[in-house]
Write a protein that holds these residues in place. Sequence first.
Motif, PDB file in Angstrom:
ATOM      1  N   ILE A   9       0.873  -1.174   0.000  1.00 53.16           N
ATOM      2  CA  ILE A   9       0.000   0.000   0.000  1.00 53.16           C
ATOM      3  C   ILE A   9       0.912   1.226   0.000  1.00 53.16           C
ATOM      4  CG2 ILE A   9      -1.823   1.259   1.272  1.00 53.16           C
ATOM      5  CD1 ILE A   9      -1.493  -2.429   1.806  1.00 53.16           C
ATOM      6  N   ILE A  14      -1.399   1.015  -5.041  1.00 51.40           N
ATOM      7  CA  ILE A  14      -1.186  -0.291  -4.405  1.00 51.40           C
ATOM      8  C   ILE A  14      -0.696  -1.275  -5.459  1.00 51.40           C
ATOM      9  CG2 ILE A  14      -3.675  -0.823  -4.643  1.00 51.40           C
ATOM     10  CD1 ILE A  14      -3.280  -2.746  -2.255  1.00 51.40           C
ATOM     11  N   TRP A  50      -7.819   3.347  -0.809  1.00 60.43           N
ATOM     12  CA  TRP A  50      -6.862   2.217  -0.690  1.00 60.43           C
ATOM     13  C   TRP A  50      -7.625   0.890  -0.740  1.00 60.43           C
ATOM     14  CZ3 TRP A  50      -4.795   4.225   4.650  1.00 60.43           C
ATOM     15  CH2 TRP A  50      -4.035   5.390   4.471  1.00 60.43           C
TER      16      TRP A  50
END
Length: 500
Positions: A9, A14, A50
């Motif tokens: 991450i 990512i 994320w």
Amino acid sequence: MAYLMGLDIGTSGIKALLIKEDGQIVSSQTEKYPLHTPQAGWAEQNPADWWEATLKVISSVVKDSGVEPAGIKGISLSGQMHSSVFLNKDMKVVRPAILWSDTRTSRQCQQIYDRAGGLENLINYVSNPALEGFTAPKILWLKDNEPANYQQVSLVLLPKDYIRYHLTGEIFTEVSDAAGTLLLNVKEKKWSAELLKKLDISPEILPPVIDSIDIAGRISKNIADKTGLKQGTPVIAGGADNACGAVGSGIIQEGRVMVSIGTSGVVMAQANKPTADKQGRMHLFNHAVPDNWYMMGVMLSAGMSFNWVKEKLFDDTIDYDRLNQLAAAVEPGSDGLVFLPYLYGERTPHADANARGVYFGISGKHEQGHFIRSVMEGVTFGLRDSLELIKAQGIKTEEIRAIGGGAKSQLWQQIMADIFGQEICLLNIEEGPAFGAALIAGVGAGVYDNFATAESRIIKISKRISPVEENVAHYNKLYNIYQNLYPAVKDNYRELSKLN
Ligand SMILES: Nc1ncnc2c1ncn2[C@@H]1O[C@H](COP(=O)(O)OP(=O)(O)O)[C@@H](O)[C@H]1O
Ligand SMILES: O=C(CO)[C@@H](O)[C@H](O)COP(=O)(O)O
């Protein structure tokens, strides 16, 4: 043959990587997400971005690889360090995450020194200095500036720990990331009760700390349905991106050093003992290798300085190859043009959020190539600062392994060898922290007996670059001048910051 998954991450996006246990890359997917700068010096991200990206990359790696999900024996995570996810009692984010590169917390860093009783005491508690990027000053900033949000906070997590929570439903952090909060007793691997008390931060808002190779939970049914992973797949705790980068580069024994030119610049060396720099110029963090540590210097603008040249001096109309060509046409030392790479302040060796870049020694003979090459040299002088500090701590630096985007440049490889006065090694695998996370998954899931077994089987030196004696001598002289420049302009940085 077992398969292992590593997730990183990062700040720009990512990456999910699936490897075979022999190190072969089976599938790699990345997904970008935005970074927000609501004010100058601020850097924030939305944790929901994320998570959305995580689901996408895992699903597409599982699908693209065609690997039977039961063959994936473990998953682990690497993550950007220090960035703070503030959660309420229902595990909902209270505000956007404040990132490692955010410099809004200078006042809170001073508060930390005052309450801890100075640098020496702080280093005794947590082995590190108070720097704007770290987590503890972000918690204090929230308390000072957004009390209504602070009231709601019942947990503070780091980015990869937040993602792991979503994958497993379990709440943990692990030593290597906890070390970057400035709240961990790095020597004893537990939260510093003394410092928490002095800062009036409740230990209740911090997660339990486990080792990087511990199993932190398993893939839940809901996530298995969403990603194609097998329910019950072990999720191993993982590590801070630099600890994972180190594992992925074989920095698992003293004597080996990783030099990374990414957006930021990192010099880190494995340390068998947790001996902190008393002046707080270097970071001392727990490694992902159990009961090991590493000493690290971080430059905020390494590749970023090179990109600044690309975008701002050349209007982004030039590619990396052409920049390298122009720089290579200039003699080592850039005919006396010296660059200080402090575009957005600096961490190591000068913890100074007000520091800024300098081109020193400009003359009428200097052309475009000089301005490019001196940036590469200035960044490398900055990396040498960290290397020298590591050596001064008595840590061995016998083998330097270069990684990151900047190490792709042959010219930059040679500049590193010449400025460090030491051979530079390149590696067969350049997959960064996600690869280290996959190896951590392998150790945690029992696919490898330990890191040494995994490393000796998989990570090899592919190329060695030797320093050129004549260049080393010339760069040594320039390095002296480089080192004298910051103290000469330091006071003016503070004045300048008041005008902007
Ligand atoms: N061919 C090249 N020559 C010199 N520098 C390069 C080259 N390719 C990439 N870089 C530098 O590497 C940086 C990106 O490195 P990377 O390791 O991908 O960083 P990050 O993971 O922080 O995004 C860029 O900022 C750029 O300056
Ligand atoms: O702050 C640090 C280390 O102390 C940085 O190294 C971040 O951890 C970098 O994240 P990326 O740029 O690699 O996403």
